[in-house]
Design an enzyme around this catalytic site. Sequence first.
Site, PDB file in Angstrom:
ATOM      1  N   LYS A   1       0.800  -1.227   0.000  1.00 53.36           N
ATOM      2  CA  LYS A   1       0.000   0.000   0.000  1.00 53.36           C
ATOM      3  C   LYS A   1       0.839   1.287   0.000  1.00 53.36           C
ATOM      4  CE  LYS A   1      -4.394  -1.467   1.859  1.00 53.36           C
ATOM      5  NZ  LYS A   1      -5.439  -1.041   2.790  1.00 53.36           N
TER       6      LYS A   1
ATOM      7  N   ASP B   1     -10.457   3.898   1.190  1.00 51.32           N
ATOM      8  CA  ASP B   1     -10.907   3.402   2.505  1.00 51.32           C
ATOM      9  C   ASP B   1     -11.742   4.443   3.251  1.00 51.32           C
ATOM     10  OD1 ASP B   1      -9.860   0.850   2.353  1.00 51.32           O
ATOM     11  OD2 ASP B   1      -7.936   1.413   3.216  1.00 51.32           O
TER      12      ASP B   1
END
Length: 273
Positions: free
Chosen positions: A68, A104
């Site tokens: 990520k 997210d």
Amino acid sequence: MNKPLLAGVVGHPITHSKSPKLHSYWLKKYNIQGHYVPIDLSPKKFEEGINSLILLGFKGVNVTIPHKEAALHIAHEVSDSARKIGAANTLYFRNGKIIADNTDAYGFMENLRQNAPDWRASSGAALVLGAGGAARAIIYALLKEGAPAVKITNRTKEKAEILAQHFGDNVEVIDWNSRNECVQSVKTLVNTTSLGMTGQPDLDISLSNADCLVTDIVYNPLQTALFKQAKDNGLMTVDGLGMLLHQAVPGFQGWFGHKPEVDAALRKTVLEA
Ligand code: ATR
């Protein structure tokens, strides 16, 4: 015949990912000619692997642990949310360029919008338990949505302090041992720790004098001890599965050209995965 549209999820390992099931459900539902595949790339092979996917004509990928942060470094463009959260979970490949985004925070907020439509971030302070990657995205989301203050508490206080410094004035660190008092003064409580997950101890917190929305990012099990206690105390609750489903929406739309819906049938499909 048109070529099928290609996307996937890149991680290491990748077998546990629920994303292929989720995106395949939508591809079928909307009758889109496309594929979404799991791809295992070790950190050493990450950049080379992504470049190969671009050459193969992929429209983009989700990236998960441990890529990520690396995803941000190889991107040509980085969205505001990915920059501020310090990690990307969604890449779009456009004209040979990599665009990195983090969905997210969007997923967290859309889950609350769908399942607690009367809740407002602006109604009062929020308490975030935990200081990992998920906490970063959720603090970003809460502040962006107008939470007047965000309190963070974490077993390892130093990690919470780093986050508070990163996000600035409206973020305050609370001692882990003070969580029971703190929860009484907030309007939103979010568990971002792994406590309550199958195989982990339950989160130890008392909600007896709380008056807040309670949400948990843990969705395995769906009904965590925190969730049950909140329900028993008559508090508004939102489980964690919706965040996983909603964070997938922007990627699907960007790669496959259709904004998909998060509905009960999708929840059922992903739970059974
Ligand atoms: P993610 O990036 O998905 O949020 P993570 O970085 O592994 O996951 O974070 C897990 C969180 O759960 C951390 O805040 C961790 O606390 P520490 O920073 O002190 O490790 C928290 N956590 C895990 N087990 C815990 C436990 N037994 N008690 C309290 N907090 C715990």
